[in-house]
Design a protein around this motif. Structure first.
Motif, PDB file in Angstrom:
ATOM      1  N   VAL A  73       0.842  -1.190   0.000  1.00  0.00           N
ATOM      2  CA  VAL A  73       0.000   0.000   0.000  1.00  0.00           C
ATOM      3  C   VAL A  73       0.876   1.239   0.000  1.00  0.00           C
ATOM      4  O   VAL A  73       1.778   1.382   0.816  1.00  0.00           O
ATOM      5  CB  VAL A  73      -0.927   0.008   1.231  1.00  0.00           C
ATOM      6  CG1 VAL A  73      -1.740   1.298   1.271  1.00  0.00           C
ATOM      7  CG2 VAL A  73      -1.857  -1.189   1.199  1.00  0.00           C
ATOM      8  N   LYS A  74       0.605   2.159  -0.923  1.00  0.00           N
ATOM      9  CA  LYS A  74       1.301   3.433  -0.964  1.00  0.00           C
ATOM     10  C   LYS A  74       0.285   4.545  -0.734  1.00  0.00           C
ATOM     11  O   LYS A  74      -0.919   4.339  -0.790  1.00  0.00           O
ATOM     12  CB  LYS A  74       2.004   3.622  -2.306  1.00  0.00           C
ATOM     13  CG  LYS A  74       3.130   2.633  -2.559  1.00  0.00           C
ATOM     14  CD  LYS A  74       3.844   2.950  -3.856  1.00  0.00           C
ATOM     15  CE  LYS A  74       4.993   1.980  -4.090  1.00  0.00           C
ATOM     16  NZ  LYS A  74       5.710   2.271  -5.365  1.00  0.00           N
ATOM     17  N   TYR A  75       0.797   5.746  -0.487  1.00  0.00           N
ATOM     18  CA  TYR A  75      -0.071   6.891  -0.285  1.00  0.00           C
ATOM     19  C   TYR A  75       0.094   7.870  -1.429  1.00  0.00           C
ATOM     20  O   TYR A  75       1.210   8.220  -1.817  1.00  0.00           O
ATOM     21  CB  TYR A  75       0.244   7.587   1.042  1.00  0.00           C
ATOM     22  CG  TYR A  75      -0.252   6.818   2.244  1.00  0.00           C
ATOM     23  CD1 TYR A  75      -1.544   6.990   2.696  1.00  0.00           C
ATOM     24  CD2 TYR A  75       0.571   5.911   2.895  1.00  0.00           C
ATOM     25  CE1 TYR A  75      -2.015   6.278   3.802  1.00  0.00           C
ATOM     26  CE2 TYR A  75       0.120   5.191   3.990  1.00  0.00           C
ATOM     27  CZ  TYR A  75      -1.178   5.385   4.436  1.00  0.00           C
ATOM     28  OH  TYR A  75      -1.633   4.683   5.514  1.00  0.00           O
ATOM     29  N   LYS A  76      -1.042   8.290  -1.979  1.00  0.00           N
ATOM     30  CA  LYS A  76      -1.042   9.311  -3.029  1.00  0.00           C
ATOM     31  C   LYS A  76      -1.463  10.627  -2.394  1.00  0.00           C
ATOM     32  O   LYS A  76      -2.495  10.718  -1.740  1.00  0.00           O
ATOM     33  CB  LYS A  76      -2.011   8.926  -4.150  1.00  0.00           C
ATOM     34  CG  LYS A  76      -2.110   9.947  -5.266  1.00  0.00           C
ATOM     35  CD  LYS A  76      -3.122   9.496  -6.308  1.00  0.00           C
ATOM     36  CE  LYS A  76      -3.261  10.514  -7.425  1.00  0.00           C
ATOM     37  NZ  LYS A  76      -4.275  10.092  -8.429  1.00  0.00           N
ATOM     38  N   VAL A  77      -0.659  11.660  -2.578  1.00  0.00           N
ATOM     39  CA  VAL A  77      -0.930  12.957  -1.972  1.00  0.00           C
ATOM     40  C   VAL A  77      -1.438  13.906  -3.044  1.00  0.00           C
ATOM     41  O   VAL A  77      -0.831  14.063  -4.097  1.00  0.00           O
ATOM     42  CB  VAL A  77       0.342  13.541  -1.316  1.00  0.00           C
ATOM     43  CG1 VAL A  77       0.041  14.909  -0.724  1.00  0.00           C
ATOM     44  CG2 VAL A  77       0.858  12.597  -0.240  1.00  0.00           C
ATOM     45  N   ARG A  78      -2.572  14.537  -2.792  1.00  0.00           N
ATOM     46  CA  ARG A  78      -3.088  15.538  -3.715  1.00  0.00           C
ATOM     47  C   ARG A  78      -3.558  16.741  -2.899  1.00  0.00           C
ATOM     48  O   ARG A  78      -3.828  16.649  -1.711  1.00  0.00           O
ATOM     49  CB  ARG A  78      -4.244  14.983  -4.542  1.00  0.00           C
ATOM     50  CG  ARG A  78      -5.390  14.439  -3.720  1.00  0.00           C
ATOM     51  CD  ARG A  78      -6.481  13.868  -4.612  1.00  0.00           C
ATOM     52  NE  ARG A  78      -7.491  13.168  -3.849  1.00  0.00           N
ATOM     53  CZ  ARG A  78      -8.502  13.750  -3.202  1.00  0.00           C
ATOM     54  NH1 ARG A  78      -8.593  15.064  -3.211  1.00  0.00           N
ATOM     55  NH2 ARG A  78      -9.380  13.038  -2.541  1.00  0.00           N
ATOM     56  N   SER A  79      -3.656  17.875  -3.549  1.00  0.00           N
ATOM     57  CA  SER A  79      -4.053  19.095  -2.847  1.00  0.00           C
ATOM     58  C   SER A  79      -5.324  19.670  -3.448  1.00  0.00           C
ATOM     59  O   SER A  79      -5.613  19.489  -4.628  1.00  0.00           O
ATOM     60  CB  SER A  79      -2.941  20.140  -2.921  1.00  0.00           C
ATOM     61  OG  SER A  79      -2.715  20.511  -4.264  1.00  0.00           O
ATOM     62  N   LYS A  80      -6.080  20.363  -2.634  1.00  0.00           N
ATOM     63  CA  LYS A  80      -7.268  21.069  -3.073  1.00  0.00           C
ATOM     64  C   LYS A  80      -7.010  22.562  -2.954  1.00  0.00           C
ATOM     65  O   LYS A  80      -6.380  23.029  -2.012  1.00  0.00           O
ATOM     66  CB  LYS A  80      -8.473  20.698  -2.197  1.00  0.00           C
ATOM     67  CG  LYS A  80      -8.935  19.259  -2.314  1.00  0.00           C
ATOM     68  CD  LYS A  80     -10.157  19.057  -1.429  1.00  0.00           C
ATOM     69  CE  LYS A  80     -10.668  17.626  -1.525  1.00  0.00           C
ATOM     70  NZ  LYS A  80     -11.859  17.420  -0.664  1.00  0.00           N
ATOM     71  N   GLY A  81      -7.517  23.331  -3.915  1.00  0.00           N
ATOM     72  CA  GLY A  81      -7.440  24.773  -3.802  1.00  0.00           C
ATOM     73  C   GLY A  81      -8.314  25.265  -2.669  1.00  0.00           C
ATOM     74  O   GLY A  81      -9.461  24.820  -2.525  1.00  0.00           O
ATOM     75  N   GLN A  82      -7.804  26.147  -1.855  1.00  0.00           N
ATOM     76  CA  GLN A  82      -8.536  26.671  -0.711  1.00  0.00           C
ATOM     77  C   GLN A  82      -8.638  28.189  -0.840  1.00  0.00           C
ATOM     78  O   GLN A  82      -7.636  28.878  -1.026  1.00  0.00           O
ATOM     79  CB  GLN A  82      -7.818  26.311   0.588  1.00  0.00           C
ATOM     80  CG  GLN A  82      -7.727  24.821   0.873  1.00  0.00           C
ATOM     81  CD  GLN A  82      -9.061  24.247   1.280  1.00  0.00           C
ATOM     82  OE1 GLN A  82      -9.719  24.718   2.191  1.00  0.00           O
ATOM     83  NE2 GLN A  82      -9.476  23.202   0.573  1.00  0.00           N
ATOM     84  N   PHE A  83      -9.878  28.701  -0.736  1.00  0.00           N
ATOM     85  CA  PHE A  83     -10.118  30.128  -0.864  1.00  0.00           C
ATOM     86  C   PHE A  83     -10.972  30.611   0.298  1.00  0.00           C
ATOM     87  O   PHE A  83     -11.755  29.848   0.861  1.00  0.00           O
ATOM     88  CB  PHE A  83     -10.840  30.450  -2.176  1.00  0.00           C
ATOM     89  CG  PHE A  83     -10.164  29.914  -3.402  1.00  0.00           C
ATOM     90  CD1 PHE A  83      -9.220  30.670  -4.071  1.00  0.00           C
ATOM     91  CD2 PHE A  83     -10.484  28.657  -3.888  1.00  0.00           C
ATOM     92  CE1 PHE A  83      -8.597  30.185  -5.204  1.00  0.00           C
ATOM     93  CE2 PHE A  83      -9.870  28.155  -5.019  1.00  0.00           C
ATOM     94  CZ  PHE A  83      -8.921  28.929  -5.680  1.00  0.00           C
TER      95      PHE A  83
END
Length: 290
Positions: A258-268
């Protein structure tokens, strides 16, 4: 277990039937009512094929009109569709359900779970007819609603001001006009259009895979916004300041573990910040305006 309580009254089961060798059109009208006035009263509509139109009004009853259309190659096939496809009503406590029923449908009154188990690859070959149920509904304007459809139809809601509005549409658009309340909408392949009379005060969600999301809020808006998209943008005429992106870890199972995928969300932040508004898209734009 009782599917219908005594307060549910069927006014008219069938008004008009027009039959030809290829088509039958039947209009069904029913009227239902909650046991008592409660802010938790929720009306659910589960449809497979066809439109859903809901309008809030000052009355106490839910007035349902459904146009059932069956298409087939012969009178026998059309008659089979007329027998198999029906509108069902069920009630449990402060929840009333209206749903498209068929031999492939399973509804659990205990949980409110609705499943359609038809094999999509062979659905027309197996039943030999096509069908749709087009809903036109009037509801007490202060109840919550939860409506969904899948094929060949749009969802249109106006003048509804309950605690929450939930709408899901796979292949059609969602339009909400003159509404208020916590909102959770998902139009997979079409646009979402919303005009609020009062801005949400609790966390809300707006999702569309391949459509635009266009929302008109009232006056000044104070909100924290999460926006995720691959090929679209976020446009607004409100004053906006960017916040630190939110980092999300997802488990991804690989052959070596198992690996971890990191993603980001735009925050306003809009205005002074406040209620959390979440936008999730792939190919569309978000337009937020006053």
């Amino acid at each position: 277990m009782k599917f219908l309580k005594p307060i549910i009254t069927i006014i008219v089961c069938c008004c008009t039937i027009i039959v030809s060798a290829q088509r039958s059109t039947e209009t069904i009208q029913k009227e239902v009512q909650f046991n008592s006035s409660s802010k938790e009263n929720t009306f659910y509509v589960n449809n497979m094929n066809g439109d859903i139109e809901v309008e809030g009004y000052n009355g106490k009853t839910i007035q349902i009109e459904v146009v059932k259309t069956i298409r087939g190659k012969s009178e026998e096939i059309v008659a089979k569709g007329k027998r198999e496809i029906n509108l069902k009503i069920a009630q449990r406590g402060n929840k009333i359900y209206a749903y498209s029923n068929s031999p492939y449908t399973n509804f659990d009154i205990e949980t409110g779970e609705y499943n359609h188990k038809e094999n999509w690859n062979f659905r027309y070959r197996r039943r030999h007819y096509k069908y749709s149920l087009d809903f036109k509904i009037k509801v007490p304007k202060n109840i919550s609603i939860d409506v969904s459809t899948v094929n060949d139809g749009d969802i249109y809601v106006k003048n509804v001001h309950g605690e929450s509005i939930t709408a899901d549409n796979i292949n059609g658009a969602i339009t909400l006009k003159n509404v208020s309340g916590t909102t959770d909408v998902n139009a997979l392949n079409k646009d979402i259009t919303i005009v609020y009379t009062k801005n949400p005060t609790k966390e809300s969600w707006y999702k569309s895979l391949n459509g635009d999301i266009k929302i008109t809020f009232q006056g000044e808006l104070n909100a924290n916004v999460s926006h995720r998209t691959m090929n679209g943008g976020f446009y607004t005429n409100y004053s906006v300041s960017e916040l630190t992106p939110q980092i999300v870890q997802e488990k991804v199972r690989k052959s070596k573990g198992v690996k971890y995928k990191v993603r980001s969300k735009g925050q306003f932040r809009i205005g002074n910040g406040g209620v959390q508004l979440n936008f999730d898209q792939l190919n569309g734009d978000t337009i937020v305006k006053k």
